[in-house]
Scaffold this motif. Structure first.
Motif, short mmCIF file in Angstrom:
data_model
loop_
_atom_site.label_atom_id
_atom_site.label_comp_id
_atom_site.label_asym_id
_atom_site.label_seq_id
_atom_site.Cartn_x
_atom_site.Cartn_y
_atom_site.Cartn_z
N ASP A 1 25.35 69.61 19.15
CA ASP A 1 24.90 70.94 18.75
C ASP A 1 25.73 71.96 19.52
OD1 ASP A 1 22.14 72.14 17.32
OD2 ASP A 1 23.05 73.48 18.79
N ALA A 2 26.00 73.08 18.89
CA ALA A 2 26.80 74.13 19.54
C ALA A 2 26.04 74.83 20.66
CB ALA A 2 27.27 75.15 18.51
N ASP A 3 24.72 74.61 20.72
CA ASP A 3 23.89 75.21 21.76
C ASP A 3 23.59 74.14 22.82
OD1 ASP A 3 21.90 76.33 23.36
OD2 ASP A 3 20.90 77.33 21.69
N GLU A 4 24.16 74.29 24.00
CA GLU A 4 23.98 73.30 25.06
C GLU A 4 22.53 73.18 25.51
OE1 GLU A 4 27.67 72.57 27.83
OE2 GLU A 4 27.25 74.74 27.74
N GLU A 5 21.80 74.28 25.49
CA GLU A 5 20.39 74.23 25.89
C GLU A 5 19.59 73.36 24.92
OE1 GLU A 5 16.74 77.23 27.14
OE2 GLU A 5 18.35 77.96 25.83
N ARG A 6 19.80 73.59 23.64
CA ARG A 6 19.11 72.79 22.62
C ARG A 6 19.53 71.32 22.72
NH1 ARG A 6 19.88 74.89 16.61
NH2 ARG A 6 18.09 76.20 17.11
N SER B 1 24.07 82.56 26.04
CA SER B 1 25.17 82.06 26.88
C SER B 1 25.35 80.56 26.75
CB SER B 1 24.90 82.43 28.34
OG SER B 1 23.68 81.84 28.80
N THR B 2 24.33 79.87 26.26
CA THR B 2 24.40 78.41 26.11
C THR B 2 25.09 77.99 24.82
OG1 THR B 2 22.19 78.41 25.11
CG2 THR B 2 22.34 78.01 27.49
N VAL B 3 25.43 78.95 23.95
CA VAL B 3 26.03 78.66 22.65
C VAL B 3 27.55 78.81 22.72
CG1 VAL B 3 26.23 79.41 20.24
CG2 VAL B 3 23.98 79.33 21.34
N ASP B 4 28.26 77.79 22.24
CA ASP B 4 29.71 77.91 22.04
C ASP B 4 29.89 78.65 20.72
OD1 ASP B 4 32.41 77.50 21.22
OD2 ASP B 4 32.55 75.76 22.54
N TYR B 5 30.03 79.96 20.81
CA TYR B 5 30.00 80.80 19.61
C TYR B 5 31.17 80.50 18.68
CZ TYR B 5 29.40 84.88 16.64
OH TYR B 5 29.21 85.70 15.56
N ASP B 6 32.32 80.21 19.22
CA ASP B 6 33.47 79.89 18.38
C ASP B 6 33.20 78.66 17.52
OD1 ASP B 6 36.40 80.38 17.71
OD2 ASP B 6 36.50 78.32 18.43
N LEU B 7 32.60 77.64 18.12
CA LEU B 7 32.25 76.43 17.35
C LEU B 7 31.14 76.73 16.36
CD1 LEU B 7 32.34 73.50 19.95
CD2 LEU B 7 33.89 73.89 18.02
#
Length: 476
Positions: A66-71, A203-209
């Motif tokens: 997932d692009a969100d590391e927290e999730r 901040s936990t999201v890799d927005y580019d991905l």
């Protein structure tokens, strides 16, 4: 003895054939050799699919992405043995992954599935199949080229209730000769907010991905996750959300999968009553001309929707469909249906599974047998159902630009539907005048739209990408 993984890798030799899977025989000597699953997209639906698939004893969750590391971290706590990667390519390419479960935002569905097919993996792809028609066609090409098993997440097709309903209508002819169908999605949603400054991704999201192939546009909604549904850049609105389920039910049950693509679609739509950052409709009507039965659709995320129901004589479930026959009516919905005669007496009524669990098992069994004909929602079937949703949106967007419409076969019923739509919209109120209805003509054999003039509508045929690099990755 051929191992289960060798069997899956050599699937081309058995394509289209129902065989006793080598994996089943191999279990006696390799009881821990399970089918490896990777899950890409771990939001609300992704979590549900994880729960559904992980209940089967012959599978193992080996990778999560997932692009969100927290999730990713929270879900990973439930599956501590699974590899976790923000970049989906790192899990798709793993040798211990046999199948990939895709539950990303819509704009990623097809590319994630294409990547998996090209890596030699089978795919379960959540609905809608894709963000636009061209991407879906590319996915079909990838599935066929690699002889992959690809199931679409329209799980109601796996409910035993659907086969029973189909028999009641077509074999038993319980309500006589059928005349037309009205499809409904009446369900309340709320505005998604309107910020003065662009939303900053967590901040936990890799927005580019996360953005991936979509255009990199500022976001003005309040919440980052889920509300991408109501932005044409990443989602398809309610028509591409619940609309896929109810239209797929109609194609399967009421039209007995004989309709294929419509020949023309007429639609009017607006985002009424809300001053927010969403740009997809919250009220919409559509009329589908096809070779089987006329199909009308009413949709409203603003309730009540009495004007729409009155305009179509709709008496069924708010999220479902009503089939009209000379001897009565059939009302279907997720996990239930009933048939009534012209006096209102119940002829038959059923309730039961909505398909989850059964649908995922159907996919796994097809992966093992290498026979895509056993899939209940094979990728091409899912493409047609999703296309019906896209085509209504395309027609409505054409109306916003050019007001292009022509008279459907049944002019009186279509006019009544438009009158109901206008009454519903007037009752809710709008900030901008609603556009007139639009129409498109469609090749009923191929699903190709014959002419599109609206730039926004074109994005649902074949979208603009963030770069040429992203566009090329879709091409098969």
């Amino acid at each position: 003895m051929q191992s289960r993984r060798q069997f899956l890798a050599a699937s081309g030799a058995a394509a289209g054939m129902l065989l006793t899977p080598a994996w089943a025989a191999d279990k006696a000597t390799k009881p821990n050799d399970k089918m490896g699953l990777a899950f890409v997209g771990l939001g609300w639906r992704g979590g549900q699919l994880l729960d559904a698939f992980s209940k089967f004893k012959d599978v193992e969750v080996v990778a999560l992405s997932d692009a969100d590391e927290e999730r990713l971290g929270k879900v990973g706590e439930k599956f501590p043995k699974a590899i976790r990667e923000v970049d989906m390519r790192k899990v798709i390419d793993r040798p211990d992954v046999d199948a990939v479960i895709v539950a990303t935002p819509n704009h990623w569905h097809c590319l994630a599935a294409i990547r998996a097919c090209q890596a030699g993996k089978d795919v379960y792809c959540e609905k809608p199949l894709g963000h636009n028609l061209w991407e879906q066609e590319q996915l079909i090409k990838a599935a066929r080229a690699g002889e992959r098993i690809v199931q679409v997440g329209t799980q109601q097709r796996s409910s035993p209730l659907q086969a029973q309903a189909r028999k009641l209508l077509h074999d038993d002819q319980a309500i006589g000769k059928l005349s037309h169908v009205v499809v409904s999605r009446i369900g309340e949603r709320k505005p998604i907010g309107q910020r003065n400054r662009p939303l900053v991704a967590p901040s936990t999201v890799d927005y580019d991905l996360w953005v991936g192939p979509a255009l990199d546009q500022p976001l003005y909604r309040n919440e980052f996750h889920y509300d991408w549904h109501w932005d044409w850049n990443t989602g398809n609105g309610e028509m591409g959300n619940w609309g896929v389920h109810v239209l797929d039910d109609v194609l399967n049950v009421a039209l007995a999968d004989k309709a294929g693509y419509p020949s023309a679609v007429h639609s009017a739509a607006v985002r009424a009553g809300w001053r927010d950052a969403g740009n997809t409709p919250n009220i919409q009507v559509a009329w589908y001309e096809n070779n089987t039965l006329p199909v009308q659709m009413i949709m409203s995320n603003v309730v009540p929707a009495g004007a729409l129901k009155q305009a179509t004589d709709f008496i069924g479930f708010d999220t479902g469909y009503t089939v009209f026959g000379e001897g009565g009516k059939f009302c279907g919905s997720r996990g239930r249906w009933r048939a009534i005669d012209n006096d209102g007496k119940v002829i038959a009524e059923k309730g039961g599974s909505a398909g989850d669990g059964i649908h995922q098992r159907n996919f796994l069994d097809a992966v093992l047998s290498r026979d895509r004909s056993t899939l209940n929602a094979e990728v091409e079937t899912g493409h047609i159902s999703t296309a019906w949703c896209h085509l209504a949106s395309i027609a409505a967007l054409e109306g916003e630009v050019v007001g292009k419409t022509h008279t459907p076969t049944s002019n009186e019923a279509w006019q009544r539907l438009q009158d109901g739509y206008e009454e519903q919209v007037t009752g809710v109120g709008v900030y901008n005048p609603p556009a007139p209805a639009g129409s498109i003509e469609v090749d009923p054999k191929t699903g190709q739209v014959k002419q599109v003039e609206s730039e926004q509508a074109q994005q649902l045929v074949r979208r603009a990408y963030r770069s040429e690099k992203w566009k090329r990755e879709f091409e098969v």
